[in-house]
Design a protein around this motif. Structure first.
Motif, short mmCIF file in Angstrom:
data_model
loop_
_atom_site.label_atom_id
_atom_site.label_comp_id
_atom_site.label_asym_id
_atom_site.label_seq_id
_atom_site.Cartn_x
_atom_site.Cartn_y
_atom_site.Cartn_z
N ASN A 1 0.86 -1.19 0.00
CA ASN A 1 0.00 0.00 0.00
C ASN A 1 0.89 1.23 0.00
O ASN A 1 1.57 1.49 0.99
N ARG B 1 -2.39 0.25 -4.56
CA ARG B 1 -2.12 -1.09 -4.01
C ARG B 1 -1.46 -1.92 -5.10
O ARG B 1 -1.94 -1.98 -6.23
N ASN C 1 -0.27 -3.45 -10.41
CA ASN C 1 -1.27 -2.61 -9.77
C ASN C 1 -2.57 -3.39 -9.55
O ASN C 1 -3.10 -4.01 -10.48
N LEU C 2 -3.07 -3.35 -8.33
CA LEU C 2 -4.32 -4.01 -7.98
C LEU C 2 -5.46 -3.02 -7.80
O LEU C 2 -6.61 -3.35 -8.07
N ARG C 3 -5.12 -1.82 -7.33
CA ARG C 3 -6.16 -0.83 -7.04
C ARG C 3 -5.54 0.56 -7.04
O ARG C 3 -4.40 0.74 -6.62
N ARG D 1 -6.97 4.56 -6.13
CA ARG D 1 -8.04 5.48 -5.71
C ARG D 1 -7.42 6.82 -5.36
O ARG D 1 -6.26 6.91 -4.99
N ASP E 1 -12.38 8.86 -2.59
CA ASP E 1 -12.21 7.46 -2.98
C ASP E 1 -12.60 7.21 -4.44
O ASP E 1 -13.21 6.20 -4.78
N ASP F 1 -12.22 6.10 -8.13
CA ASP F 1 -11.48 5.03 -8.81
C ASP F 1 -10.73 5.61 -10.01
O ASP F 1 -11.32 6.19 -10.91
N ILE G 1 -8.08 3.60 -11.54
CA ILE G 1 -7.24 2.48 -11.98
C ILE G 1 -6.94 2.55 -13.48
O ILE G 1 -5.89 2.10 -13.91
#
Length: 186
Positions: free
Chosen positions: A35, A64, A95-97, A99, A116, A118, A120
Motif C-alpha cells: 500500500n 495497491r 497494480n491491484l487498485r 483510488r 475514494d 477510482d 485504476i
C-alpha cells in the motif's frame, strides 16, 4: 507536482536462498501486498465553451500493488547472533487498485470534492523499481531469524498510464513516479 507522502502498511512473505557455503551471499525474494501513495497538485488552463478556465487540483493518491522483489543480500558473519546486511536489486509490481481523494477548484466555477474516486484506468498495470536496503538480523538459537531494516524503492517506470485522463494536467503527458522508503520488520 509532489505535495507530500502518505503512510502505508504492507505485508507479505520474504525468503532468502543461500548462494555460498559461508552464508554471506543470498538471493532474496518474496511476495508483498504493498500500500503506497502520496499527495500531489496539478494545475491547468482549459478552454471550456470558449471560456478560459483555470483548474487547480489537490489529490491524495492511494495505490495497491502485488510486488515481487528480486535482490542480492550481502550479510556479515560473526560469532554472535547479530549480523548486518545490505541488499540491492529490483522489484516488479502489478497494480491491484488505484483510488484518489481530489479537491478541484476552477475559476470560473467553484470547488468540487470527490472521495475514494477510482482511477485504476489512469495507472499503469506494471511498475519496475530499484531496491536498495540495509538492516540487522538476530538469529535465535532455536532456528528462526528476526530482522529489521530500511529499504528504498526508486521507480524506473511512470506510475501513470500513457493515456491517463483523471490524473493528468491540461491533457499533458504527466509523469508520476512511486518512490518510497519502507521500514521492514520480520
Amino acid at each position: 507536482q509532489s505535495d507530500g507522502s502518505r503512510l502505508g502498511i504492507s505485508f507479505g512473505l520474504l525468503g532468502d536462498l543461500r548462494l555460498d557455503d559461508a552464508g554471506k551471499y543470498f538471493f532474496s525474494t518474496g511476495i508483498i501486498y504493498n500500500n503506497i501513495g502520496g499527495k500531489f497538485k496539478a494545475d491547468g488552463t482549459y478552454d471550456i465553451g470558449g471560456v478560459s478556465t483555470v483548474v487547480k487540483s489537490e489529490q491524495d493518491l492511494k495505490l495497491r500493488y502485488l510486488e515481487i522483489p528480486l535482490t542480492v543480500k550481502l550479510r556479515t558473519i560473526t560469532d554472535k547472533p547479530l549480523n548486518l546486511y545490505a541488499q540491492v536489486g529490483t522489484s516488479a509490481a502489478f497494480n491491484l487498485r488505484a483510488r484518489t481523494d481530489v479537491t478541484t477548484t476552477s475559476t470560473p466555477g467553484g470547488t468540487t470534492t470527490l472521495e475514494d474516486e477510482d482511477v485504476i484506468d489512469d495507472v499503469a498495470l506494471f511498475k519496475l523499481g530499484l531496491v536498495v536496503g540495509a538492516g540487522i538480523e538476530y538469529s535465535i538459537a532455536s532456528g528462526p531469524t528476526l530482522f529489521g531494516g530500511l529499504t528504498y524503492n526508486n521507480a524506473f517506470t511512470n506510475t501513470l498510464d500513457s493515456d491517463a485522463k483523471k490524473l493528468s494536467a491540461n491533457g499533458n503527458k504527466s509523469k508520476l513516479f512511486a518512490n518510497y522508503l519502507e521500514i521492514t520488520l520480520g
